[in-house]
Design a protein around this motif. Sequence first.
Motif, short mmCIF file in Angstrom:
data_model
loop_
_atom_site.label_atom_id
_atom_site.label_comp_id
_atom_site.label_asym_id
_atom_site.label_seq_id
_atom_site.Cartn_x
_atom_site.Cartn_y
_atom_site.Cartn_z
N SER A 88 0.87 -1.22 0.16
CA SER A 88 -0.19 0.16 -0.19
C SER A 88 0.89 1.31 0.11
O SER A 88 2.24 1.37 0.31
CB SER A 88 -0.99 -0.10 1.22
N ILE A 89 0.22 2.50 -0.33
CA ILE A 89 1.10 3.67 -0.49
C ILE A 89 0.43 4.84 0.58
O ILE A 89 -0.95 4.73 0.69
CB ILE A 89 0.71 4.02 -1.85
N THR A 90 1.12 5.19 1.20
CA THR A 90 0.92 6.39 2.30
C THR A 90 1.84 7.55 1.89
O THR A 90 3.12 7.50 1.68
CB THR A 90 1.18 5.94 3.76
N TRP A 91 1.18 8.64 1.68
CA TRP A 91 1.70 9.90 1.11
C TRP A 91 1.73 11.13 2.05
O TRP A 91 0.39 11.70 2.45
CB TRP A 91 1.19 10.04 -0.11
N LEU A 105 -3.46 7.22 3.28
CA LEU A 105 -2.94 6.46 4.11
C LEU A 105 -3.25 4.96 3.58
O LEU A 105 -4.44 4.55 3.58
CB LEU A 105 -3.68 6.72 5.38
N GLY A 106 -2.46 4.26 3.71
CA GLY A 106 -2.75 2.71 3.22
C GLY A 106 -3.25 2.59 1.92
O GLY A 106 -4.10 1.74 1.94
N ASP A 107 -3.41 3.31 0.77
CA ASP A 107 -4.04 3.35 -0.34
C ASP A 107 -3.74 2.03 -1.16
O ASP A 107 -2.46 1.73 -1.66
CB ASP A 107 -3.64 4.43 -1.23
N SER A 108 -4.47 0.93 -1.62
CA SER A 108 -4.29 -0.02 -2.20
C SER A 108 -5.39 -0.35 -3.09
O SER A 108 -5.52 -1.43 -3.80
CB SER A 108 -4.07 -1.28 -1.21
N GLY A 109 -6.20 0.50 -3.60
CA GLY A 109 -7.20 0.32 -4.56
C GLY A 109 -7.08 0.07 -5.70
O GLY A 109 -7.82 -0.10 -6.55
N PHE A 110 -5.57 0.46 -6.22
CA PHE A 110 -4.97 0.03 -7.37
C PHE A 110 -5.05 -1.54 -7.50
O PHE A 110 -4.78 -2.09 -8.76
CB PHE A 110 -3.77 0.77 -7.76
N MET A 111 -5.25 -2.22 -6.58
CA MET A 111 -5.11 -3.90 -6.59
C MET A 111 -6.39 -4.29 -6.83
O MET A 111 -7.29 -3.74 -6.07
CB MET A 111 -4.49 -4.23 -5.31
N PRO A 112 -6.35 -5.46 -7.64
CA PRO A 112 -7.73 -6.34 -7.29
C PRO A 112 -7.96 -6.93 -5.94
O PRO A 112 -7.00 -7.03 -5.33
CB PRO A 112 -7.46 -7.50 -8.63
N PRO A 113 -9.22 -7.35 -5.74
CA PRO A 113 -9.73 -7.36 -4.26
C PRO A 113 -8.86 -8.80 -3.80
O PRO A 113 -8.51 -8.84 -2.75
CB PRO A 113 -10.92 -7.48 -4.36
N GLU A 114 -8.76 -9.62 -4.95
CA GLU A 114 -8.19 -11.00 -4.48
C GLU A 114 -6.63 -10.98 -4.26
O GLU A 114 -5.93 -11.99 -4.09
CB GLU A 114 -8.44 -11.99 -5.61
#
Length: 305
Positions: free
Chosen positions: A274-277, A291-300
């Motif tokens: 995840s990405i925190t900026w 904070l902890g962005d991981s929306g660019f990853m598929p849920p699985e």
Amino acid sequence: MASRRALKMIFGVAGGSAALAVTAAGLRGHLGNVGEDQRRNSWNIFTALGAAQPHPWSPENQHLTVAPSGNDWDINWDKRDPVAVLNSKMKREKAVSNTEDQTTELQNNKPRATRHIILIRHSQYNQKGSDDKERFLTSLGREQAQLTAQRLAALGLKYDILIHSTMTRATETADIIGKHLPEVKKMSCDLLREGSPVEPVPRIGQWRPESVYHEDGARIEAAFRRYIHRADVTQKQDSYEIIVCHANVIRYFVCRALQFPPEGWLRMGLNNGSITWLTIRPSGRVGLRMLGDSGFMPPEKLTRS
């Protein structure tokens, strides 16, 4: 059917406030042909809608207002505030200068650039490893690192440097990211290794001796002071720096940078990769862009441990 259409029109056309204006007698009229359980469920819906409405302010309910905490922002949190630096210099040198000289020196020592600190949590790793060398990335972890790297590249930013923890899982994550950003200089740092920064509040069930927090905390705090601060006066352009490290380190950095109680670091959760900026303005003001962005990853592909 007629009663349902009537209620639908109330919600859809007149809005929530009109729906709340329906009287109890009217509701009983509309719902008179349904059973007791259905009538009770319908009342629950309207009770929930009422709770969602803004509470009107009045002297009687002023206790609902949240009182200020009284904690002011420390503008010299990184010990680089120009005014504080100038005062310290004058005191140390016992210098006496006029106001014009002080103003000139102050202007010459003000930061001009914004620092963007992009903190990446390492990807999923082999937790069954007996030591750090055996705690390498899993196949899913390598996929996560690829997705994170693609996301960073897609942002189109001019990254200045990529710094990573010397632990295997962080090094491998940084290596994969580096392949997507070949022009970015890469370096490692032992201070960024995982650890327990400070005893969390509230406490957790897993016990750790005070010496662990004492040793890890000093190291992680040293990492914070090295990497999280406003730009130097010699920096002319905004910078974008990537730091690949660990969840505990990132959470502690965020609490310290925002001047939140550092003991709250464990109340946040971060997915792998995840990405925190963080942004640090020339004035010393700090902002949390994500904070902890991981929306660019598929849920699985999402994991946390």
